[in-house]
Motif scaffolding. Structure first.
Motif, PDB file in Angstrom:
ATOM      1  N   ALA A   1       3.130  -2.035  -7.068  1.00 34.15           N
ATOM      2  CA  ALA A   1       2.482  -0.989  -7.884  1.00 34.15           C
ATOM      3  C   ALA A   1       3.484  -0.928  -9.012  1.00 34.15           C
ATOM      4  O   ALA A   1       4.326  -1.271  -9.452  1.00 34.15           O
ATOM      5  N   SER A   2       2.651  -0.263  -9.762  1.00 35.47           N
ATOM      6  CA  SER A   2       3.382   0.093 -10.883  1.00 35.47           C
ATOM      7  C   SER A   2       4.602   0.899 -11.655  1.00 35.47           C
ATOM      8  O   SER A   2       5.623   0.930 -12.600  1.00 35.47           O
ATOM      9  N   SER A   3       4.760   2.033 -10.842  1.00 34.11           N
ATOM     10  CA  SER A   3       6.263   2.981 -10.495  1.00 34.11           C
ATOM     11  C   SER A   3       5.410   2.895  -8.914  1.00 34.11           C
ATOM     12  O   SER A   3       5.309   2.932  -8.315  1.00 34.11           O
TER      13      SER A   3
ATOM     14  N   ARG B   1       3.514   4.115  -6.419  1.00 32.87           N
ATOM     15  CA  ARG B   1       2.622   5.073  -7.881  1.00 32.87           C
ATOM     16  C   ARG B   1       2.377   4.426  -8.429  1.00 32.87           C
ATOM     17  O   ARG B   1       2.757   3.604  -9.029  1.00 32.87           O
ATOM     18  N   GLY B   2       0.996   4.635  -9.479  1.00 25.42           N
ATOM     19  CA  GLY B   2       0.473   4.271 -10.159  1.00 25.42           C
ATOM     20  C   GLY B   2      -0.623   3.056 -10.090  1.00 25.42           C
ATOM     21  O   GLY B   2      -1.029   3.143  -8.981  1.00 25.42           O
TER      22      GLY B   2
ATOM     23  N   ASP C   1      -0.451   1.637   4.981  1.00 28.06           N
ATOM     24  CA  ASP C   1      -0.241   3.357   4.463  1.00 28.06           C
ATOM     25  C   ASP C   1      -0.570   3.983   2.943  1.00 28.06           C
ATOM     26  O   ASP C   1      -0.805   4.578   2.405  1.00 28.06           O
ATOM     27  N   ALA C   2      -0.749   2.321   1.855  1.00 33.11           N
ATOM     28  CA  ALA C   2      -0.654   3.025   1.165  1.00 33.11           C
ATOM     29  C   ALA C   2      -2.482   3.693  -0.156  1.00 33.11           C
ATOM     30  O   ALA C   2      -2.368   4.222  -0.393  1.00 33.11           O
ATOM     31  N   LEU C   3      -3.463   3.234   1.266  1.00 34.81           N
ATOM     32  CA  LEU C   3      -4.388   3.911   1.344  1.00 34.81           C
ATOM     33  C   LEU C   3      -4.687   4.849   2.223  1.00 34.81           C
ATOM     34  O   LEU C   3      -4.854   6.404   1.111  1.00 34.81           O
ATOM     35  N   TRP C   4      -4.105   5.020   3.537  1.00 39.33           N
ATOM     36  CA  TRP C   4      -3.518   7.339   3.426  1.00 39.33           C
ATOM     37  C   TRP C   4      -2.650   7.865   2.435  1.00 39.33           C
ATOM     38  O   TRP C   4      -3.128   9.574   2.154  1.00 39.33           O
ATOM     39  N   LEU C   5      -1.652   7.078   1.765  1.00 41.79           N
ATOM     40  CA  LEU C   5      -0.622   7.995   0.853  1.00 41.79           C
ATOM     41  C   LEU C   5      -2.134   8.755   0.051  1.00 41.79           C
ATOM     42  O   LEU C   5      -2.094   9.655  -1.050  1.00 41.79           O
ATOM     43  N   ALA C   6      -2.868   7.337  -0.848  1.00 42.57           N
ATOM     44  CA  ALA C   6      -3.494   7.945  -1.588  1.00 42.57           C
ATOM     45  C   ALA C   6      -4.831   8.559  -1.711  1.00 42.57           C
ATOM     46  O   ALA C   6      -5.313   9.781  -2.436  1.00 42.57           O
ATOM     47  N   ASP C   7      -5.041   8.958  -0.266  1.00 40.61           N
ATOM     48  CA  ASP C   7      -5.755  10.314   0.385  1.00 40.61           C
ATOM     49  C   ASP C   7      -4.820  10.940   0.559  1.00 40.61           C
ATOM     50  O   ASP C   7      -5.593  12.334   0.085  1.00 40.61           O
ATOM     51  N   THR C   8      -4.002  11.010   0.523  1.00 39.98           N
ATOM     52  CA  THR C   8      -3.156  12.339   1.562  1.00 39.98           C
ATOM     53  C   THR C   8      -1.907  13.152   0.596  1.00 39.98           C
ATOM     54  O   THR C   8      -1.338  13.804   0.601  1.00 39.98           O
ATOM     55  N   SER C   9      -1.630  12.081  -0.406  1.00 39.96           N
ATOM     56  CA  SER C   9      -0.343  12.403  -0.956  1.00 39.96           C
ATOM     57  C   SER C   9      -1.193  13.330  -2.168  1.00 39.96           C
ATOM     58  O   SER C   9      -2.364  13.156  -3.167  1.00 39.96           O
ATOM     59  N   ASP C  10       0.067  14.165  -3.279  1.00 39.67           N
ATOM     60  CA  ASP C  10      -0.372  14.561  -4.045  1.00 39.67           C
ATOM     61  C   ASP C  10       0.317  13.625  -5.387  1.00 39.67           C
ATOM     62  O   ASP C  10      -0.110  14.194  -6.751  1.00 39.67           O
ATOM     63  N   GLN C  11       0.833  12.733  -5.110  1.00 37.34           N
ATOM     64  CA  GLN C  11       0.750  12.262  -6.182  1.00 37.34           C
ATOM     65  C   GLN C  11      -0.301  11.247  -6.780  1.00 37.34           C
ATOM     66  O   GLN C  11      -0.804  10.761  -5.906  1.00 37.34           O
ATOM     67  N   ARG C  12      -0.505  10.541  -7.825  1.00 38.06           N
ATOM     68  CA  ARG C  12      -1.172   9.408  -8.513  1.00 38.06           C
ATOM     69  C   ARG C  12      -0.999   8.769  -8.445  1.00 38.06           C
ATOM     70  O   ARG C  12      -0.483   7.686  -9.197  1.00 38.06           O
TER      71      ARG C  12
END
Length: 97
Positions: A11-13, A25-26, A59-70
């Motif tokens: 990821a970029s950040s 994130r990013g 897990d990154a796909l799940w984080l993208a759907d559930t997290s408030d991070q961009r």
């Protein structure tokens, strides 16, 4: 027969969650450890993507759907990794005659 390796994340950040674990994130891409490029073909070093050995691609796909991070998941990496199993495939709703 060699076992297929699970994609990890580049990821970029990053950000640190409440447990103190670094998360992506990013712009987020799928990456196979031992290679120097993402599944969509971006070179890791040249694009300055950080590697997350401890985060699986699912897990990154799940984080993208559930997290408030961009978290912007690469659509080409989703296709190369086998797609999203939790979402239905695209179907035409009103086909032309």
């Amino acid at each position: 027969m060699p076992r297929r390796q699970e994609p990890k994340v580049a990821a970029s950040s990053d950000w640190v969650d409440e447990d103190g674990i670094r998360q992506p994130r990013g712009d987020t891409h799928a990456w196979i450890p031992g290679t120097n490029q993402t599944l969509c073909g971006l070179p890791l070093h040249r694009t300055r993507l950080a590697r997350f050995h401890h985060v699986l691609w699912v897990d990154a796909l799940w984080l993208a759907d559930t997290s408030d991070q961009r978290i912007a998941v690469c659509s080409r990496c989703v296709g190369a990794a086998g797609g999203r199993r939790d979402r239905p495939r695209w179907t035409r709703v009103n086909p032309r005659p």
